[in-house]
Write an enzyme that holds these catalytic residues in place. Sequence first.
Site, PDB file in Angstrom:
ATOM      1  N   LYS A 259      -2.529   7.606  -0.065  1.00 34.29           N
ATOM      2  CA  LYS A 259      -3.701   8.089   1.147  1.00 34.29           C
ATOM      3  C   LYS A 259      -3.501   8.049   1.755  1.00 34.29           C
ATOM      4  O   LYS A 259      -1.963   7.531   2.468  1.00 34.29           O
ATOM      5  CB  LYS A 259      -3.880   6.899   0.548  1.00 34.29           C
ATOM      6  CG  LYS A 259      -5.318   5.996  -0.498  1.00 34.29           C
ATOM      7  CD  LYS A 259      -5.452   5.188  -1.305  1.00 34.29           C
ATOM      8  CE  LYS A 259      -4.339   4.419  -1.477  1.00 34.29           C
ATOM      9  NZ  LYS A 259      -4.627   3.431  -2.044  1.00 34.29           N
TER      10      LYS A 259
ATOM     11  N   THR B 232     -10.451  -3.135   7.002  1.00 34.82           N
ATOM     12  CA  THR B 232     -10.283  -2.417   6.214  1.00 34.82           C
ATOM     13  C   THR B 232     -10.073  -3.242   4.915  1.00 34.82           C
ATOM     14  O   THR B 232      -8.825  -2.789   4.521  1.00 34.82           O
ATOM     15  CB  THR B 232      -9.174  -1.193   7.078  1.00 34.82           C
ATOM     16  OG1 THR B 232      -8.018  -2.102   7.614  1.00 34.82           O
ATOM     17  CG2 THR B 232     -10.146  -0.331   7.523  1.00 34.82           C
TER      18      THR B 232
ATOM     19  N   GLY C 107      -9.156  -4.198   1.343  1.00 39.42           N
ATOM     20  CA  GLY C 107      -9.174  -3.828   0.083  1.00 39.42           C
ATOM     21  C   GLY C 107      -9.780  -2.083   0.820  1.00 39.42           C
ATOM     22  O   GLY C 107     -10.688  -2.320  -0.699  1.00 39.42           O
ATOM     23  N   THR C 108      -9.572  -2.100   1.079  1.00 35.34           N
ATOM     24  CA  THR C 108      -9.732  -0.439   1.229  1.00 35.34           C
ATOM     25  C   THR C 108      -9.538   0.120  -0.319  1.00 35.34           C
ATOM     26  O   THR C 108      -9.997   1.524  -0.278  1.00 35.34           O
ATOM     27  CB  THR C 108      -9.443   0.525   2.300  1.00 35.34           C
ATOM     28  OG1 THR C 108      -8.083   0.409   2.315  1.00 35.34           O
ATOM     29  CG2 THR C 108     -10.580   0.353   3.734  1.00 35.34           C
ATOM     30  N   GLY C 109      -7.869  -0.169  -0.370  1.00 31.55           N
ATOM     31  CA  GLY C 109      -7.416   1.047  -1.700  1.00 31.55           C
ATOM     32  C   GLY C 109      -8.398   0.330  -3.140  1.00 31.55           C
ATOM     33  O   GLY C 109      -8.397   1.247  -3.271  1.00 31.55           O
ATOM     34  N   CYS C 110      -7.910  -1.187  -2.694  1.00 32.78           N
ATOM     35  CA  CYS C 110      -8.774  -1.354  -4.050  1.00 32.78           C
ATOM     36  C   CYS C 110     -10.239  -0.183  -4.176  1.00 32.78           C
ATOM     37  O   CYS C 110     -10.450  -0.113  -4.958  1.00 32.78           O
ATOM     38  CB  CYS C 110      -9.466  -2.747  -3.912  1.00 32.78           C
ATOM     39  SG  CYS C 110      -7.597  -4.189  -3.973  1.00 32.78           S
TER      40      CYS C 110
HETATM   41  N1  LIG Z   1      -9.421   3.599   9.575  1.00 35.32           N
HETATM   42  C1  LIG Z   1      -9.961   4.517   8.661  1.00 35.32           C
HETATM   43  N2  LIG Z   1     -10.998   5.185   8.440  1.00 35.32           N
HETATM   44  C2  LIG Z   1     -10.967   6.288   7.416  1.00 35.32           C
HETATM   45  N3  LIG Z   1     -10.580   6.229   5.928  1.00 35.32           N
HETATM   46  C3  LIG Z   1      -9.215   4.802   6.223  1.00 35.32           C
HETATM   47  C4  LIG Z   1      -9.522   4.101   7.158  1.00 35.32           C
HETATM   48  N4  LIG Z   1      -8.203   2.935   6.690  1.00 35.32           N
HETATM   49  C5  LIG Z   1      -7.856   4.024   5.134  1.00 35.32           C
HETATM   50  N5  LIG Z   1      -9.055   4.466   4.938  1.00 35.32           N
HETATM   51  C6  LIG Z   1      -9.218   5.576   4.024  1.00 35.32           C
HETATM   52  O1  LIG Z   1      -9.727   4.800   2.916  1.00 35.32           O
HETATM   53  C7  LIG Z   1      -8.877   5.068   1.936  1.00 35.32           C
HETATM   54  C8  LIG Z   1      -7.993   3.496   1.003  1.00 35.32           C
HETATM   55  O2  LIG Z   1      -6.631   4.136   2.282  1.00 35.32           O
HETATM   56  P1  LIG Z   1      -5.359   2.664   2.816  1.00 35.32           P
HETATM   57  O3  LIG Z   1      -4.133   3.725   2.821  1.00 35.32           O
HETATM   58  O4  LIG Z   1      -6.435   2.197   3.665  1.00 35.32           O
HETATM   59  O5  LIG Z   1      -4.519   2.068   1.076  1.00 35.32           O
HETATM   60  P2  LIG Z   1      -4.583   0.900   1.099  1.00 35.32           P
HETATM   61  O6  LIG Z   1      -3.622   0.836   1.878  1.00 35.32           O
HETATM   62  O7  LIG Z   1      -4.133   1.114  -0.400  1.00 35.32           O
HETATM   63  O8  LIG Z   1      -5.570  -0.430   1.120  1.00 35.32           O
HETATM   64  P3  LIG Z   1      -5.082  -1.867   0.175  1.00 35.32           P
HETATM   65  O9  LIG Z   1      -4.441  -2.773   2.526  1.00 35.32           O
HETATM   66  O10 LIG Z   1      -6.493  -2.311   0.470  1.00 35.32           O
HETATM   67  O11 LIG Z   1      -4.096  -2.249  -0.394  1.00 35.32           O
HETATM   68  C9  LIG Z   1      -7.777   6.243   1.554  1.00 35.32           C
HETATM   69  O12 LIG Z   1      -8.990   7.368   1.473  1.00 35.32           O
HETATM   70  C10 LIG Z   1      -8.040   6.263   3.458  1.00 35.32           C
HETATM   71  O13 LIG Z   1      -7.861   7.755   4.029  1.00 35.32           O
HETATM   72  C1  LIG Z   2      -5.684  -9.327  -5.734  1.00 32.14           C
HETATM   73  C2  LIG Z   2      -5.689  -8.648  -4.470  1.00 32.14           C
HETATM   74  N1  LIG Z   2      -5.428  -6.921  -4.950  1.00 32.14           N
HETATM   75  C3  LIG Z   2      -5.016  -6.223  -3.956  1.00 32.14           C
HETATM   76  C4  LIG Z   2      -4.608  -6.550  -2.536  1.00 32.14           C
HETATM   77  C5  LIG Z   2      -4.722  -5.370  -1.705  1.00 32.14           C
HETATM   78  O1  LIG Z   2      -4.412  -5.622  -0.828  1.00 32.14           O
HETATM   79  C6  LIG Z   2      -4.982  -7.369  -2.181  1.00 32.14           C
HETATM   80  N2  LIG Z   2      -4.945  -7.805  -1.302  1.00 32.14           N
HETATM   81  N3  LIG Z   2      -4.847  -8.582  -2.700  1.00 32.14           N
END
Ligand SMILES: Nc1ncnc2c1ncn2[C@@H]1O[C@H](COP(=O)(O)OP(=O)(O)OP(=O)(O)O)[C@@H](O)[C@H]1O
Ligand SMILES: Cc1ncc(CO)c(N)n1
Length: 269
Positions: free
Chosen positions: A173, A204, A206-209
């Site tokens: 990502k 942003t 929870g974007t990854g989840c």
């Molecule tokens: N500011 C943004 N604008 C557009 N897309 C974004 C932005 N931030 C994250 N994304 C997209 O959101 C999705 C999650 O990516 P990200 O790299 O933020 O995950 P993460 O770091 O695992 O998230 P978390 O912090 O929830 O664990 C990806 O598809 C990424 O490209």
């Molecule tokens: C419980 C939980 N899982 C995943 C994330 C992602 O960073 C978070 N902030 N909290």
Amino acid sequence: MKKALTIAGSDSSGGAGIQADLKTFSAHGVFGMSVITAITAQNTQGVFAVQDISPEMIGRQIDAIFDDIDVDALKIGMVSVTDTIKVIAEKLQEYHFSQIVLDPVMISKSGYSLLQPEAGEALIKYLLPLAMVVTPNIPEAEVITGLHIETLADMKKAAKAIHDLGAANVLIKGGHMEDDATDILFDGEKYLEYPGRRIDTKHTHGTGCTLSSSITANIARGIPVERAVEQSKRYITTAIEHSLAIGKGVGPTHHFYELYQKAGMTDEQ
Ligand SMILES: Nc1ncnc2c1ncn2[C@@H]1O[C@H](COP(=O)(O)OP(=O)(O)OP(=O)(O)O)[C@@H](O)[C@H]1O
Ligand SMILES: Cc1ncc(CO)c(N)n1
């Protein structure tokens, strides 16, 4: 109705973890179930405490679901410690389950360690080889591979290295890159780019989840990985565009069925 399971930690503020996953499943019209691995005291400003659920209780939750219900796909999020990782891997092998999306959660956006550093090796050894799709962000891909990632070419190199560790499809990502938020998928043969313009928002959480549970829901619906990721990229982009200024810190993404329709994904089964 298709059924998806999340094996992950609870986020009391509802923006990430189990809560984000279940909201995402619902928004995709998929029935959601959960195995809770840890409880966090967390809000939009940080993670303040974590209590891990015992490996026995995690195993019992998995048994309770698999003994009774046909799961179409599952995701794994926060797994905290080595014993948790081992029991999840054992159970999923016991049930011969392979529709697995692994989000290798390590450090929260606020900087709290959600995976004990010594458990990283266990995650690589026991869970990566079971994953149909693994979705590391840039820092996680760096920890897993030991590579330094700055460019799209670096992301591709890391995707290949993680594939070599046993994950069938690797989605790196680009949320942590400087300009575009482009994600890269490697399926062992070809690289696919999922371009994304960076949305200018601090909300942003929870974007990854959300992305990994959207992919899980789409796989549960029978959509092949490449197209599942394409649709989920649209979903997360829309969910970030409509993210919510809830709380005093980093607010959560928005999950509504209308957003799912807006992202143009209602044509699928
Ligand atoms: N500011 C943004 N604008 C557009 N897309 C974004 C932005 N931030 C994250 N994304 C997209 O959101 C999705 C999650 O990516 P990200 O790299 O933020 O995950 P993460 O770091 O695992 O998230 P978390 O912090 O929830 O664990 C990806 O598809 C990424 O490209
Ligand atoms: C419980 C939980 N899982 C995943 C994330 C992602 O960073 C978070 N902030 N909290």
